[in-house]
Design an enzyme around this catalytic site. Structure first.
Site, mmCIF file in Angstrom:
data_model
loop_
_atom_site.group_PDB
_atom_site.id
_atom_site.type_symbol
_atom_site.label_atom_id
_atom_site.label_comp_id
_atom_site.label_asym_id
_atom_site.label_seq_id
_atom_site.Cartn_x
_atom_site.Cartn_y
_atom_site.Cartn_z
ATOM 1 N N GLY A 566 0.720 -0.829 0.017
ATOM 2 C CA GLY A 566 -0.220 -0.059 0.125
ATOM 3 C C GLY A 566 0.702 1.354 -0.105
ATOM 4 N N GLU A 567 0.185 2.110 0.337
ATOM 5 C CA GLU A 567 0.806 3.412 -0.053
ATOM 6 C C GLU A 567 0.369 4.380 0.997
ATOM 7 O OE1 GLU A 567 2.038 4.519 -3.603
ATOM 8 O OE2 GLU A 567 2.769 6.910 -2.786
ATOM 9 N N GLN A 569 1.244 7.914 4.065
ATOM 10 C CA GLN A 569 1.704 9.118 4.072
ATOM 11 C C GLN A 569 3.108 9.967 4.516
ATOM 12 O OE1 GLN A 569 0.328 11.020 7.850
ATOM 13 N NE2 GLN A 569 -0.837 9.892 7.985
ATOM 14 N N PHE A 570 3.556 8.723 4.264
ATOM 15 C CA PHE A 570 5.126 8.537 3.904
ATOM 16 C C PHE A 570 5.716 8.171 2.827
ATOM 17 C CE2 PHE A 570 5.070 8.811 8.547
ATOM 18 C CZ PHE A 570 5.620 9.683 8.837
ATOM 19 N N GLU A 572 5.577 4.409 0.645
ATOM 20 C CA GLU A 572 5.044 2.829 -0.025
ATOM 21 C C GLU A 572 5.517 2.404 1.064
ATOM 22 O OE1 GLU A 572 6.788 1.493 -3.261
ATOM 23 O OE2 GLU A 572 5.699 2.888 -4.541
ATOM 24 N N LYS A 604 7.173 -0.249 6.308
ATOM 25 C CA LYS A 604 6.962 1.411 5.588
ATOM 26 C C LYS A 604 8.354 2.673 5.225
ATOM 27 C CE LYS A 604 3.948 4.061 7.502
ATOM 28 N NZ LYS A 604 3.027 4.540 8.758
ATOM 29 N N ASP A 708 -6.321 9.258 15.663
ATOM 30 C CA ASP A 708 -7.254 9.012 14.464
ATOM 31 C C ASP A 708 -7.568 7.469 14.099
ATOM 32 O OD1 ASP A 708 -7.622 9.160 11.625
ATOM 33 O OD2 ASP A 708 -5.382 9.266 11.090
#
Ligand code: ADP
Length: 852
Positions: A566-567, A569-570, A572, A604, A708
C-alpha cells in the site's frame, strides 16, 4: 589620541550614530571588511551584555567565586572567578569559558586578578587561550611566531590588555590560567572585537607554496591557519581572514618581524595543471552574497599577478548549483601595487561558495578574502551603543578620527527609516486587504455536497509542506476552514483562539464539565510541555526525549522485496521476506511461523523526496511505536535509520487494513448465501471491536492519545486478529508545527469529537468518541462512510449541535446487525460531556459481557 577622550565623551560621540547604524542594517547596506584596528569593542563581560549563563568554568572555589564573577572591572561576589584548586605549573585543567552566542572577530583580551577591595591577591601570571567556532573543535591560539602563552597579570588590580595577533574568529573562548609555581589563581576577563559579519566559518585551499626569489626564501604558506594542514588546508581560517592586507612588495613582510612572504598565501601555476586554485568557503548560514573582495598582490615584474578570472559555484543544499558565475577583472600591467579586487556575486543565496581563481602569471598571491552579504555591515566608522573602545595597545586605532559626525546624515537616515517603515506598513495593509478579498471569494464557491471533492479542494488550497508531502484521503478535512464559514461558530473559534476577555456563551458556562474555550489556547501555548489533559502524556514525552529507542537497526540487505502492500503518508509500504529475523528479535516477540521459513514483514519507507519535517515525524513515529508493546498494537520489529531511505519494519498483517478487509466482506446471513462474496460473522466483528478496545485500553493506560482511530488505521492478521497502527496523528502533537492541528491541518472530522473539532482538544475521551465511530464502521462492514448523507459543512454544523446540546444533533444510526446494548455503548461514546463517556476499560468490559 583616544586617551584624550573620557569614556563619557566617547559615548557622546558614538551614541547618536546608532539610528544610522540601524538604518544601514535595515537597508542591508554592505560597508567593508572587518578592520582589526577598529574592531576593538568590549564584548560584554564588563558591560553585562554577556549573560551569566554564558560564562562557565571548569570548576569554582566557591559559589561566590563562580564563573559569573569573572567579569573584568567587576567587584561582585568575592571579586573574581577562582578555580577550585591551586593551579600547578604546566597544568592546563582549569578554564573560564565565554559563549558569545555568535561568531566574533576578537582582536584583544583583557585580564585582571581578584582584588576584592584589598582582601584578594590572586591573579594569573600567564594564560593560554583556546577557542571554538562550533563548541566541539577547540583550537589553541598561538601568536604569529607560534607561541601560545600570553603574559598575564602582575598584581590583583591592574587590567592588562593583550592584542591577539593574529586575531581569532570564534564563538567560544576559554582563558586557561598558568603559573610558574603552585599558586592560587583568580581571574576577571574581557574580550574585545566585533561581530564576524562575514559569517565565514572555514575555508579549504591548497597549501601555500615556497618561492625562491633571487636567493631569498619567500614562504607563502598560511602560517596561522587554524584547521588541518596536509596537502591542502581544511576546516580552518587563517591569514586570508586575519584582517591584514599584504604589502605591495611581498618580500617585505616586516610588520610583524617575521619571514618574507608572511603576508601572503601564494601558489605557483606549474603546480596546478588546470591553471587554477580552488578555494571553498563555508558559512554559518545561508546568506545573500553581494560581493567577494580578494586582496591580491600584483608585483608583475616578479611574475606575480592578480587572478585573470574567477569562477564561483554556490551551494545552499547538497549540490553545487549550475551555472557558476564567472568574473574577469581588468588586468593591470602598469601599477604593481597590491589591491582589493571586488567580485560581484549577484545576490546568490548560499552557505558555501567554491571559487576557482585562474592564474594570470607564474604566481598568484592573496592576503585577504572577505565576503559581503545582505546583512553584513562592518561598523568601521561607528561604534556600537554603550561600548567604549579600550585603551589601545596598538598605534593608529584611535576611533575618534573615524567618527564622521554629521547631523544632516543622521536626520536623513532617520527620515529614510521612517519612510521605509511607513511603506512596509502600507504594503502589509494592502496585502491583508487582498488576502481578505481572496478569502471572501473562496467562500462564495458553490456549496460542496460531495465530501470527496471538498477534500481535494482543501488539499489544493493548502500550501503546507506537510500536507503536500502527505496527501491524506477524503476522510480528512480542514475543520477550521469549514468552521469559519459558519457564522454561529466563529465566536467559538475566536474564543478558542484565545480572546479570554470575550464573554462566554451562556450554554458553555452553564454546562458542567465543559471546558473554557480559551483552554484551546493553552494547548497552543503549551505545545509539547502541556498537561495531560491536553494529551501530552508524560510517558510519551519520555519516549521522545529518551535516547533509548527500544528497537534495533536492522541490516537492510537481509530484506527481500516481495510486493507493494500500500501507500501511506510517508511513502510506500512493502511486503518483504527476511531471513534470520528470529535471531535478531528479542525473546518477548515470537513469530507464529516455522522457524526455518523466511519471515514476512511489512516495511514502511520514507519517500526519497521527503523534507526535514516528514523525516523528523517519521523518526518520531518510530520512537513512539518502539515503546508500545501490546498484542493489539502493531509491533515494530526493527528500523533502518542509519542510511536512507529510512524504514520501519513491522509485523506483516496478512489481511491489510480493517476498512479494506471489511469492504470485501458481507455479513453472514441469508442474502449472503446467494453471493460469492466472503462473509464474516457478527461474532467475528464483535471480537475485532473487542480487540480494538483492548489495544486502546493499553494506550489510554499510558495516557497516550491516538487521535486517528478508525478502521483504516487498524490492521487485520490471521483469524481476525486486529492490531492498531498508524501513529501518524499522535506524532503531530509533538511536532513544533502544532498550529497545523489548530489551524491548517486536514483532520478526520467524521471521527472527531465535537471538542476536538471546535476546541482543538484531543484526549482519551476524544479517542473514545472515535472508537464509537470505528465500532459503527465495523458493524456497517465499512459499506458507508460515517454521516455519508452529510457534507463536510453539515458535519461541522452537527458538531455545533453537539456543542449547543439542544437535542438537535444527529447520531450515527444503529447498524442493521448491531444489538441494542452495543448501540447503547456507541451512543455513550458520543456523550457531550467528555467525563460521562466510558473509559476504554469500561468499553472493553461491556464488549466482553455482550460477547455472543
Ligand atoms: P501511513 O501511516 O504512512 O499512512 P499506513 O501505515 O497507513 O501508512 O500504510 C498504508 C497501507 O499499507 C495500509 O493502508 C495497509 O493497506 C498497508 N499496510 C501498512 N502496514 C501494513 C502491515 N503491517 N501489514 C500489511 N499491510 C500493511
Amino acid at each position: 589620541m583616544m586617551k584624550s577622550l573620557s569614556p563619557f565623551e566617547m559615548r557622546q560621540l558614538v551614541k547618536p550614530k546608532f539610528p544610522l547604524v540601524m538604518l544601514f542594517y535595515l537597508l542591508g547596506v554592505v560597508r567593508s571588511q572587518v578592520s582589526p584596528g577598529v574592531c576593538r569593542y568590549p564584548l560584554g563581560m564588563s558591560g553585562g551584555q554577556i549573560q551569566d549563563e554564558d560564562i562557565s568554568a571548569s570548576s569554582q572555589w566557591s559559589e561566590s567565586t563562580a564563573a559569573r564573577y569573572g567579569r573584568l572591572d567587576f567587584e561582585e561576589g568575592d571579586g573574581a572567578w577562582c578555580p577550585e584548586i591551586t593551579v600547578e605549573p604546566d597544568s592546563l585543567k582549569e578554564f573560564l569559558q565565554i559563549d558569545l552566542r555568535s561568531l566574533h572577530f576578537i582582536t584583544l583580551v583583557g585580564t585582571q586578578g581578584r582584588h576584592a577591595g584589598g582582601i584578594g591577591n590572586e591573579f594569573a601570571q600567564m594564560y593560554k587561550i583556546k577557542y571554538s567556532r562550533d563548541g566541539s573543535r577547540w583550537i589553541s591560539w598561538r601568536n604569529r611566531q607560534g607561541r601560545q602563552v600570553i603574559e598575564g597579570n602582575r598584581n590583583a588590580y591592574d587590567i592588562v590588555l593583550k592584542d591577539l595577533e593574529p586575531p581569532i574568529i570564534a564563538r567560544f573562548v576559554r582563558f586557561m590560567p598558568m603559573t610558574d609555581h603552585s599558586m592560587n589563581v583568580c581571574m576577571r576577563v574581557e574580550l574585545y572585537g566585533c561581530e564576524w559579519l562575514d559569517g565565514l566559518v572555514s575555508y579549504n585551499a591548497p597549501v601555500g607554496q615556497h618561492m625562491i626569489f633571487q636567493g631569498l626564501h619567500v614562504y607563502l604558506n598560511d602560517s596561522v591557519y587554524d584547521g588541518a594542514v596536509g596537502y591542502s588546508m581544511t576546516e580552518g581560517l587563517g591569514q586570508l581572514t586575519d584582517g591584514m592586507s599584504g604589502l605591495d612588495d611581498f618580500t617585505l613582510s616586516h610588520v610583524y618581524s617575521v619571514w618574507p612572504g608572511y603576508d601572503y598565501v601564494g601558489w605557483n601555476n606549474e603546480s596546478f595543471p588546470e591553471g587554477q586554485v580552488e578555494i571553498t568557503f563555508e558559512f554559518d548560514r545561508i546568506r545573500n552574497f553581494t560581493t567577494m573582495k580578494v586582496h591580491c598582490n600584483n608585483m608583475f615584474p616578479r611574475n606575480v599577478k592578480m587572478f585573470k578570472q574567477v569562477v564561483c559555484y554556490f551551494r545552499s543544499e547538497t549540490d553545487w548549483e549550475n551555472p557558476p558565475i564567472a568574473f574577469s577583472p581588468v588586468m593591470d600591467n602598469v601599477d604593481p601595487s597590491a589591491r582589493f579586487v571586488t567580485v560581484p556575486l549577484h545576490n546568490h543565496m548560499a552557505n558555501a561558495i567554491k571559487c576557482q581563481y585562474y592564474f594570470a602569471d607564474t604566481w598568484m598571491m592573496f592576503s585577504e578574502i572577505t565576503f559581503q552579504s545582505d546583512t553584513a555591515m562592518y561598523n568601521t566608522t561607528l561604534a556600537p551603543p554603550n561600548t567604549d573602545p579600550p585603551t589601545s595597545t596598538q598605534p593608529g586605532d584611535d576611533p575618534t578620527h573615524k567618527v564622521d559626525d554629521s547631523n544632516t546624515r543622521i536626520l536623513i537616515g532617520c527620515l529614510v527609516a521612517i519612510i521605509f517603515i511607513l511603506v512596509a506598513i502600507i504594503v502589509i495593509i494592502l496585502w491583508r486587504q487582498v488576502w481578505q478579498k481572496m478569502l471572501e471569494k473562496s467562500e462564495t464557491f458553490p456549496y460542496n455536497s460531495n465530501s470527496t471533492r471538498s477534500s481535494s479542494s482543501s488539499e489544493q488550497e493548502s500550501n503546507s509542506t506537510y500536507e503536500r508531502i502527505f496527501p491524506l484521503g477524503p476522510d480528512y478535512q480542514e475543520p477550521s476552514r469549514l468552521i469559519r464559514k459558519l457564522p454561529e461558530f466563529s465566536q467559538v473559534m475566536e474564543e478558542a483562539a484565545g480572546t479570554n476577555s470575550a464573554p462566554k456563551s451562556p450554554q458553555a458556562s452553564a454546562q458542567e464539565g465543559v471546558p473554557h474555550y480559551a483552554e484551546a489556547d493553552i494547548v497552543n501555548l503549551q505545545g509539547v510541555t502541556g498537561s495531560n489533559t491536553y494529551a501530552v502524556p508524560a510517558v510519551t514525552m519520555d519516549l521522545l526525549s529518551g535516547k533509548d529507542v527500544a528497537v534495533e537497526e536492522f541490516p537492510r540487505k537481509l530484506l527481500t522485496f516481495k510486493e507493494k502492500l500500500g501507500e501511506g503518508q510517508f511513502g510506500e509500504v512493502h511486503l518483504c521476506e527476511v531471513e534470520g529475523m528470529q535471531d535478531f528479535m528479542n525473546e518477548d516477540f515470537s513469530f507464529d511461523t516455522n522457524p526455518n521459513m523466511p519471515v514476512l514483514v511489512a516495511v514502511k519507507m520514507l519517500r526519497a523526496d521527503a523534507n526535514k519535517n516528514a523525516r523528523n515525524d517519521f523518526l518520531k513515529e518510530i520512537k513512539i511505536m518502539s515503546r508500545l508493546k501490546d498484542p493489539n498494537i502493531v509491533h515494530l520489529l526493527g528500523v533502518c535509520v542509519c542510511s536512507d531511505p529510512l524504514c520501519m519494519i513491522t509485523e506483516y498483517m496478512e489481511n491489510g487494513d480493517l476498512n479494506q478487509f471489511l469492504s470485501r466482506h458481507e455479513p453472514e446471513g441469508l442474502s449472503a448465501l446467494l453471493s460469492t462474496t466472503p462473509t464474516v460473522r457478527y461474532s467475528n466483528l464483535h471480537d475485532m471491536a473487542t480487540q480494538i478496545a483492548s489495544g486502546m485500553k493499553y494506550l489510554s493506560s499510558l495516557n497516550f492519545v491516538h487521535r486517528d482511530l478508525a478502521t483504516r488505521n487498524c490492521l487485520v492478521g490471521k483469524n481476525y486478529t486486529i492490531k492498531i497502527a498508524d501513529f501518524g496523528m499522535s506524532r503531530n502533537l509533538y511536532s513544533g508545527d502544532y498550529y497545523r492541528i489548530q489551524g491548517r491541518a486536514v483532520l478526520p472530522i467524521r471521527w472527531m469529537s465535537w471538542e476536538s473539532i471546535l476546541l482543538g482538544k484531543f484526549t482519551t475521551a476524544s479517542d473514545v468518541w472515535a472508537f464509537g465511530v470505528t465500532l459503527w464502521e465495523t458493524l456497517m462492514l465499512c459499506k458507508e462512510q460515517p454521516y455519508s448523507q452529510l457534507s463536510d459543512e453539515q458535519v461541522i454544523e452537527n458538531t455545533g449541535e453537539f456543542f449547543r446540546d439542544q437535542k438537535r444533533q444527529s447520531y450515527l444510526p444503529q447498524p442493521a446487525i448491531c444489538p441494542d446494548p452495543i448501540y447503547k455503548l456507541m451512543l455513550s461514546c458520543w456523550r457531550r460531556n467528555a467525563k460521562e463517556r466510558p473509559s476504554f476499560q469500561n468499553i472493553y468490559n461491556t464488549l466482553l459481557e455482550c460477547q455472543v
